[in-house]
Enzyme design. Sequence first.
Site, PDB file in Angstrom:
ATOM      1  N   ALA A 108      -8.398  -0.519  -4.511  1.00 45.97           N
ATOM      2  CA  ALA A 108      -7.606  -1.681  -4.093  1.00 45.97           C
ATOM      3  C   ALA A 108      -6.108  -1.460  -4.277  1.00 45.97           C
ATOM      4  CB  ALA A 108      -8.065  -2.919  -4.865  1.00 45.97           C
TER       5      ALA A 108
ATOM      6  N   TYR B   8     -21.011   2.165  -5.882  1.00 49.28           N
ATOM      7  CA  TYR B   8     -19.971   2.778  -6.711  1.00 49.28           C
ATOM      8  C   TYR B   8     -20.587   3.687  -7.774  1.00 49.28           C
ATOM      9  CZ  TYR B   8     -16.926  -0.860  -4.780  1.00 49.28           C
ATOM     10  OH  TYR B   8     -16.221  -1.657  -3.926  1.00 49.28           O
TER      11      TYR B   8
ATOM     12  N   GLY C 116      -5.542 -18.015   8.366  1.00 51.14           N
ATOM     13  CA  GLY C 116      -4.216 -17.600   7.911  1.00 51.14           C
ATOM     14  C   GLY C 116      -4.067 -17.729   6.415  1.00 51.14           C
TER      15      GLY C 116
ATOM     16  N   ASP D 297      -5.875  -6.375   0.843  1.00 53.79           N
ATOM     17  CA  ASP D 297      -4.859  -5.405   0.430  1.00 53.79           C
ATOM     18  C   ASP D 297      -3.760  -5.320   1.484  1.00 53.79           C
ATOM     19  OD1 ASP D 297      -6.479  -4.864  -1.779  1.00 53.79           O
ATOM     20  OD2 ASP D 297      -7.526  -3.248  -0.728  1.00 53.79           O
TER      21      ASP D 297
END
Length: 317
Positions: free
Chosen positions: A42, A112, A239, A268
Site C-alpha cells: 500500500a 499473502y 467520489g 492508494d
Amino acid sequence: MNLKTDATLDVVTLGEAMAMFVAGERGDLASATRFSKRAAGAELNVATGLARLGLRVGWVSRVGDDSFGRFICQQLDLEGIDRRQVTTDRRYPTGFQLKSSVDDGSDPQVEYFRKGSAASHLSTDDFNPDYFGAARHLHLSGVAAALSDSSLALVHHAASEMKAAGRSLSFDPNLRPSLWSSEGVMVERLNALAQHADWVLPGLAEGQILTGYRQPEAIADFYLAKGVKAVVIKTGSDGAWYKTAAGERGHVAGFPVSKVVDTVGAGDGFAVGVISALLEGKALPAAIRRGNKIGSLAIQAIGDSEGLPTRAALGDF
C-alpha cells in the site's frame, strides 16, 4: 517539477514492499500455472504514484537478503524512489503474495506470505532523524501499523517526531483486519495514530468501523475533534466527501469509468492525487478532484500501481 522547500525530500513513507505474483489466466488461484512478478504494498503504491508525478520520495523499509528483496530494490530504482533507508536484513525473508487475475471489476483473490518477513521487524531502530527530517511530509498507512508491535512503535515514533518538527502528515487507515488480534485493538490503535495526522483519508466503510458513525460528516467530526485539520472520506464511484477544521465541507464528484478492471490500488491512487496536489498548494476540493481522477485511472488497469500516471499522462484532465 520545482517545489519550493528547504527539504531534500518532498515525502517520506514507510512500510512493507512485497513481490507479487499475478496469475496469467483468470479463475481460481489453484488452477493458475503462469504468473507475472511485480512489486506491491500500500505505502509503496503511494510512493510510486508520487514519484511518477515528479515528487522526491523516500522509502523506509526492510527486505530480505534474497531475490525478492533485490527485485524490490530494482523496482524502487526504476521508479526513482530514494531507498537509502531500505535495510537488507539477513535474518528474515522478503514477503510475497499471489493474486488472481480479474478484468471485470470484481475483487481479486489475494494470498499473502508475509508472516515473519523482514519488514515485519521494522522498529524504532529504523528511524533516522536526519533522513525523516529531510522530508516535508510524512505519509502513513494502517498496514505498516498492523505488521507487528515493533513496526507500530516505529509508525507512532515517526508521526510524533515529524509532527513536533512541524511537518505535515497524511494517514490512510487501509484496514487489514486479518493482521490484527481483534477489531477492537485495530480500532483503538489506528485511531490513536490518526490523531497525529493533518489529513485523514478513510473509505466510508473504514470510517464507519473506526468511529461507529454511519454518516460522512459524523465520521469527519470524530477526527476533527482530535485535532485533525481535514478529513476526506472516499465514497466509491460517487467520489469523496470532505470537512475541514475551519468548517469547510462538501462533495467532489467522481470520474465516470466505462469499465472497471481491477479495484486494488484505487485508494492508494486517491491518496497520491490528494497528497501531491496539497503539497503543491492547491485547494482541498481541487486536490480531491485529482485524487478521484487518479483513483479512476488505477481501477482501469490490471495491477496495484500500473494505472498510476506520470505527470505528462495526468495532464490537466
